[in-house]
Write an enzyme that holds these catalytic residues in place. Structure first.
Site, PDB file in Angstrom:
ATOM      1  N   SER A 143      47.408  54.800  58.852  1.00 50.86           N
ATOM      2  CA  SER A 143      48.139  55.936  58.284  1.00 50.86           C
ATOM      3  C   SER A 143      48.328  56.993  59.362  1.00 50.86           C
ATOM      4  CB  SER A 143      47.350  56.541  57.115  1.00 50.86           C
ATOM      5  OG  SER A 143      47.925  57.767  56.690  1.00 50.86           O
ATOM      6  N   TYR A 156      39.327  60.301  53.278  1.00 49.45           N
ATOM      7  CA  TYR A 156      40.348  59.277  53.509  1.00 49.45           C
ATOM      8  C   TYR A 156      40.707  59.142  54.984  1.00 49.45           C
ATOM      9  CZ  TYR A 156      45.106  57.225  53.308  1.00 49.45           C
ATOM     10  OH  TYR A 156      46.231  56.457  53.507  1.00 49.45           O
ATOM     11  N   LYS A 160      41.048  55.707  57.697  1.00 53.94           N
ATOM     12  CA  LYS A 160      42.278  55.237  58.334  1.00 53.94           C
ATOM     13  C   LYS A 160      42.172  55.285  59.855  1.00 53.94           C
ATOM     14  CE  LYS A 160      44.626  53.840  54.840  1.00 53.94           C
ATOM     15  NZ  LYS A 160      44.988  52.406  54.718  1.00 53.94           N
TER      16      LYS A 160
END
Length: 253
Positions: A143, A156, A160
Site C-alpha cells: 500500500s 495498518y 503494509k
C-alpha cells in the site's frame, strides 16, 4: 495473452483488487486459483466468468491468518490445477481506528491477517515453486501506506511496510531459484475495505483533490500492473515496488 498457459493464484480474490486481478489473469490466458473467507456460493459467478474465458479455476475457503490455510490452498492448487507460476498475496484488512484507544485485539488481528498471513502464504507458494523447479513470480499487494503515515492507520501502515519489506528480502532469498518477488503499492482504491470511509463525499473529494490524475483508483487499475509483474515482460524485475496511486505520493507541494 501475457499469462498464457500459466497458473495464477491469489488470496482475497473474491472481491475488490483480488477479483479484478483474477479476472484479468484469466483474460491474459491463466488458470486461476482463489482463496478468501466468503462462502463457495458467493464466488460462483466469478468462477463462471473465468470459465467463460476458457480457463480453469478453483476456490479454496480459508483464513490467511492461519498457517494451515496456506498448506491447504497450495495442496488444492497442486491437485486440481497441477502447478503454480504466479502467486499474489492480496488479502488484507484495514479497520480504521484512532491510535490512543486502539484495542489490542484490533492490532493483533490486523498483524495476523496482513503480515503473518502474507508470510505464511508467500512461504508455501515459494516452497511449491522451488519443488517445481521452473521459477515463478510472487507479487504482494502492499500500500502507499507503507511509505506514508495515517492517524487512523497506526496498526495498518506497519503491516503494509512489512509486506513491502518481505518482498525485498524474498527477492534475495528466492532469486537463485528463478523466483521474482515484487510489490504493488495502491493509493486510494474504491473497494469494500474502504467503502464506508469513502461514503463521506467531502472526504472523498478531498482525497481526489490531492491526486494529479483527478480520480480515485478502481480495482481494475491494479490488475494490469499485477499481470505485468507476473509476466515475462518483467523478467528482470525483482525486489521492486510499483506505486499505483494516480500520482498522489509525489504531489507534495
Amino acid at each position: 495473452m501475457l499469462l498464457e498457459g500459466k497458473i495464477f493464484a491469489i488470496t482475497g480474490g473474491a472481491s475488490g483488487i483480488g477479483k479484478a486481478a483474477a479476472l484479468e489473469a484469466a483474460r491474459q490466458g491463466a488458470d486461476v486459483a482463489i482463496t478468501d473467507l466468503v462462502s463457495a456460493e458467493a464466488v460462483q459467478q466469478l468462477l463462471r466468468e473465468i470459465g467463460d474465458l476458457g480457463r480453469r479455476s478453483l476456490y479454496y475457503r480459508g483464513d490467511v491468518a492461519l498457517a494451515e490455510t496456506a498448506l491447504g490452498f497450495m495442496a488444492a492448487i497442486e491437485s486440481q490445477l497441477g502447478g503454480l507460476d504466479v502467486f499474489v498475496s492480496n488479502a488484507g484488512i484495514c479497520p480504521f481506528h484512532a491510535f490512543l484507544d486502539l484495542p489490542a485485539e484490533t492490532l493483533r488481528q490486523t498483524v495476523e491477517v496482513n503480515l503473518l498471513g502474507a508470510y505464511f502464504m508467500v512461504q508455501e507458494a515459494a516452497r511449491f515453486m522451488v519443488r517445481q523447479g521452473r521459477g515463478g513470480a510472487i507479487i504482494a499487494v502492499s500500500s502507499i501506506s507503507a511509505l506514508v503515515g495515517g492517524a487512523y492507520q497506526t496498526h495498518y501502515t506497519p503491516t503494509k511496510a512489512g509486506v513491502h519489506s518481505l518482498m525485498q528480502s524474498t527477492a534475495i532469498a528466492l532469486g537463485p531459484h528463478g523466483i521474482r518477488c515484487n510489490s504493488v503499492l495502491p493509493g486510494t482504491i474504491r473497494t469494500p475495505i474502504n467503502a464506508d470511509d469513502l461514503a463521506d463525499e467531502t472526504k472523498a473529494q478531498g482525497l481526489i483533490d490531492r491526486i494529479p490524475l483527478g480520480r480515485l483508483g478502481e480495482p481494475e487499475d491494479l490488475a494490469g500492473p499485477i499481470v505485468f509483474l507476473g509476466s515475462s515482460l518483467a523478467g528482470y524485475v525483482t525486489g521492486a515496488a510499483l506505486l499505483v496511486d494516480g500520482g498522489c505520493f509525489v504531489n507534495l507541494q
